[in-house]
Design a protein around this motif. Structure first.
Motif, PDB file in Angstrom:
ATOM      1  N   GLY A 106       0.764  -1.080  -0.092  1.00 49.45           N
ATOM      2  CA  GLY A 106      -0.060   0.211  -0.071  1.00 49.45           C
ATOM      3  C   GLY A 106       0.823   1.093   0.123  1.00 49.45           C
ATOM      4  N   ALA A 107       0.166   2.385  -0.001  1.00 49.54           N
ATOM      5  CA  ALA A 107       0.825   3.674   0.196  1.00 49.54           C
ATOM      6  C   ALA A 107       0.034   4.444   1.104  1.00 49.54           C
ATOM      7  N   GLY A 108       0.927   5.420   1.685  1.00 50.11           N
ATOM      8  CA  GLY A 108       0.364   6.629   2.477  1.00 50.11           C
ATOM      9  C   GLY A 108      -0.356   6.109   3.766  1.00 50.11           C
ATOM     10  N   ARG A 109      -1.668   6.763   3.908  1.00 49.92           N
ATOM     11  CA  ARG A 109      -2.357   6.285   5.212  1.00 49.92           C
ATOM     12  C   ARG A 109      -2.749   4.694   5.148  1.00 49.92           C
ATOM     13  N   GLU A 110      -2.545   4.067   3.984  1.00 51.91           N
ATOM     14  CA  GLU A 110      -3.106   2.745   3.584  1.00 51.91           C
ATOM     15  C   GLU A 110      -2.062   1.864   3.639  1.00 51.91           C
ATOM     16  N   ARG A 111      -0.898   2.226   4.239  1.00 55.82           N
ATOM     17  CA  ARG A 111       0.561   1.393   4.001  1.00 55.82           C
ATOM     18  C   ARG A 111       0.272   0.522   5.077  1.00 55.82           C
ATOM     19  N   ARG A 112       0.817  -0.582   5.043  1.00 54.10           N
ATOM     20  CA  ARG A 112       0.988  -1.525   6.188  1.00 54.10           C
ATOM     21  C   ARG A 112       2.468  -2.118   5.830  1.00 54.10           C
ATOM     22  N   ILE A 113       3.268  -2.140   6.840  1.00 52.32           N
ATOM     23  CA  ILE A 113       4.725  -2.650   6.985  1.00 52.32           C
ATOM     24  C   ILE A 113       4.676  -3.850   7.972  1.00 52.32           C
ATOM     25  N   TYR A 156      17.397   1.751   6.464  1.00 48.27           N
ATOM     26  CA  TYR A 156      17.372   2.460   5.229  1.00 48.27           C
ATOM     27  C   TYR A 156      16.244   2.262   4.305  1.00 48.27           C
ATOM     28  N   GLU A 157      15.891   0.903   4.280  1.00 50.52           N
ATOM     29  CA  GLU A 157      14.601   0.824   3.402  1.00 50.52           C
ATOM     30  C   GLU A 157      13.519   1.691   4.007  1.00 50.52           C
ATOM     31  N   LEU A 158      13.280   1.497   5.161  1.00 48.51           N
ATOM     32  CA  LEU A 158      12.114   2.132   5.795  1.00 48.51           C
ATOM     33  C   LEU A 158      11.923   3.896   5.362  1.00 48.51           C
ATOM     34  N   ALA A 159      13.404   4.288   5.723  1.00 49.39           N
ATOM     35  CA  ALA A 159      13.775   5.827   5.469  1.00 49.39           C
ATOM     36  C   ALA A 159      13.531   6.177   4.053  1.00 49.39           C
ATOM     37  N   GLU A 160      13.740   5.158   2.988  1.00 52.43           N
ATOM     38  CA  GLU A 160      13.570   5.351   1.618  1.00 52.43           C
ATOM     39  C   GLU A 160      12.079   5.409   1.413  1.00 52.43           C
ATOM     40  N   VAL A 161      11.218   4.685   1.811  1.00 53.50           N
ATOM     41  CA  VAL A 161       9.914   4.677   1.753  1.00 53.50           C
ATOM     42  C   VAL A 161       9.375   6.059   2.339  1.00 53.50           C
ATOM     43  N   ALA A 162       9.590   6.562   3.484  1.00 53.94           N
ATOM     44  CA  ALA A 162       9.390   7.501   4.189  1.00 53.94           C
ATOM     45  C   ALA A 162       9.668   8.841   3.374  1.00 53.94           C
ATOM     46  N   LEU A 163      10.744   8.966   2.953  1.00 59.42           N
ATOM     47  CA  LEU A 163      11.416  10.183   1.964  1.00 59.42           C
ATOM     48  C   LEU A 163      10.578  10.220   0.609  1.00 59.42           C
ATOM     49  N   ALA A 164      10.231   9.013   0.260  1.00 62.35           N
ATOM     50  CA  ALA A 164       9.584   9.162  -1.047  1.00 62.35           C
ATOM     51  C   ALA A 164       8.163   9.812  -0.860  1.00 62.35           C
ATOM     52  N   GLU A 165       7.383   9.553   0.143  1.00 60.16           N
ATOM     53  CA  GLU A 165       6.165   9.931   0.442  1.00 60.16           C
ATOM     54  C   GLU A 165       6.060  11.548   0.853  1.00 60.16           C
ATOM     55  N   ASP A 166       7.049  11.694   1.803  1.00 64.87           N
ATOM     56  CA  ASP A 166       7.214  13.371   2.166  1.00 64.87           C
ATOM     57  C   ASP A 166       8.323  13.876   2.608  1.00 64.87           C
ATOM     58  N   PRO A 167       9.007  13.971   1.691  1.00 59.31           N
ATOM     59  CA  PRO A 167      10.589  14.621   2.269  1.00 59.31           C
ATOM     60  C   PRO A 167      10.546  15.740   3.378  1.00 59.31           C
ATOM     61  N   ALA A 168       9.524  16.418   3.480  1.00 62.30           N
ATOM     62  CA  ALA A 168       9.389  17.539   4.608  1.00 62.30           C
ATOM     63  C   ALA A 168       9.099  16.858   5.918  1.00 62.30           C
ATOM     64  N   GLN A 169       8.365  15.893   5.842  1.00 65.52           N
ATOM     65  CA  GLN A 169       8.187  15.372   7.202  1.00 65.52           C
ATOM     66  C   GLN A 169       8.319  13.723   7.172  1.00 65.52           C
ATOM     67  N   PRO A 170       9.612  13.294   7.177  1.00 65.50           N
ATOM     68  CA  PRO A 170       9.990  11.992   6.920  1.00 65.50           C
ATOM     69  C   PRO A 170       9.361  10.971   8.117  1.00 65.50           C
ATOM     70  N   GLY A 171       8.562  10.160   7.628  1.00 67.55           N
ATOM     71  CA  GLY A 171       7.829   9.353   8.688  1.00 67.55           C
ATOM     72  C   GLY A 171       7.085   8.304   7.682  1.00 67.55           C
ATOM     73  N   VAL A 172       6.715   7.199   8.337  1.00 71.71           N
ATOM     74  CA  VAL A 172       5.785   5.952   7.661  1.00 71.71           C
ATOM     75  C   VAL A 172       4.381   5.992   8.244  1.00 71.71           C
ATOM     76  N   TRP A 173       3.302   5.509   7.351  1.00 71.76           N
ATOM     77  CA  TRP A 173       2.132   5.281   7.948  1.00 71.76           C
ATOM     78  C   TRP A 173       2.044   3.583   7.867  1.00 71.76           C
ATOM     79  N   SER A 174       1.565   2.995   8.884  1.00 70.97           N
ATOM     80  CA  SER A 174       1.459   1.547   8.876  1.00 70.97           C
ATOM     81  C   SER A 174       0.226   1.224   9.876  1.00 70.97           C
ATOM     82  N   ASP A 175      -0.768   0.358   9.268  1.00 71.62           N
ATOM     83  CA  ASP A 175      -1.720  -0.160  10.090  1.00 71.62           C
ATOM     84  C   ASP A 175      -2.522   1.033  10.851  1.00 71.62           C
ATOM     85  N   GLY A 176      -2.798   2.228   9.882  1.00 73.48           N
ATOM     86  CA  GLY A 176      -3.611   3.405  10.576  1.00 73.48           C
ATOM     87  C   GLY A 176      -2.861   4.358  11.611  1.00 73.48           C
TER      88      GLY A 176
END
Length: 183
Positions: A106-113, A156-176
């Motif tokens: 998934g991507a964004g708010r719908e992502r699960r990791i 590094y893999e997680l950071a790559e996902v975070a930066l691809a979605e929003d370089p201004a606010q690095p972070g990831v969505w997972s399971d809501g």
């Protein structure tokens, strides 16, 4: 003694398959065991997740996985190996476990990791399995107060996902839930 639980491999599996394997896991009821403290195990878990006994590395991964299943964090923050009959202290430098692999859907708010853990277990990042930074180290909660540090390639893999979605606010969505990757 042969290993009774086959390690959960997250590579190439859907998050639903990983979650199903996690749900099928049963752990010894270490929270219910309260023997008297018997002393030290002469064991140490290094910051990188390597296990040592009397200063020598424990090379058998299956043995480390078996020990990890009877590992418990005490209310005072210390760690013990516990069975119904004995409790031995074990030194842990940062976190007793290591997240060694990752799969994402998934991507964004719908992502699960999901993370594969060196204990043969896995977790889906989200409620009950939060990601946090401690002293600059990314940790994910696994179970009963036990955390896993993310191995450098996984981070590094997680950071790559975070930066691809929003370089201004690095972070990831997972399971809501949103997990920032900076302090």
């Amino acid at each position: 003694m042969p290993e009774t639980l086959v390690p959960i491999d997250v590579a190439g599996r859907s998050i639903a398959e990983v979650a199903e394997a996690i749900a099928a896991r049963r752990f010894p009821p270490v929270e219910q065991w309260h023997p008297s403290h018997c002393g030290s195990s002469d064991m140490r878990i290094a910051r990188d997740g390597s296990w040592f006994h009397q200063g020598a590395p424990i090379g058998r991964e299956a043995l480390v996985r078996q020990f990890s299943r009877i590992l418990r964090r005490e209310p005072d923050g210390s760690f013990v190996l516990v069975t119904p009959g004995e409790k031995l202290s074990i030194e842990v430098e940062l976190a007793p476990l290591v997240a060694t692999s990752m799969v994402t859907e998934g991507a964004g708010r719908e992502r699960r990791i999901a993370f594969g853990i060196n204990s043969g277990d896995a977790v889906v990042l989200g409620p009950g399995h939060e990601l946090r930074l401690q002293d600059g180290a990314p940790l994910v909660h696994v179970r009963s107060g036990l955390n896993a540090i993310l191995a450098r390639p996984v981070y590094y893999e997680l950071a790559e996902v975070a930066l691809a979605e929003d370089p201004a606010q690095p972070g990831v969505w997972s399971d809501g839930l949103f997990f920032p990757l900076q302090a």
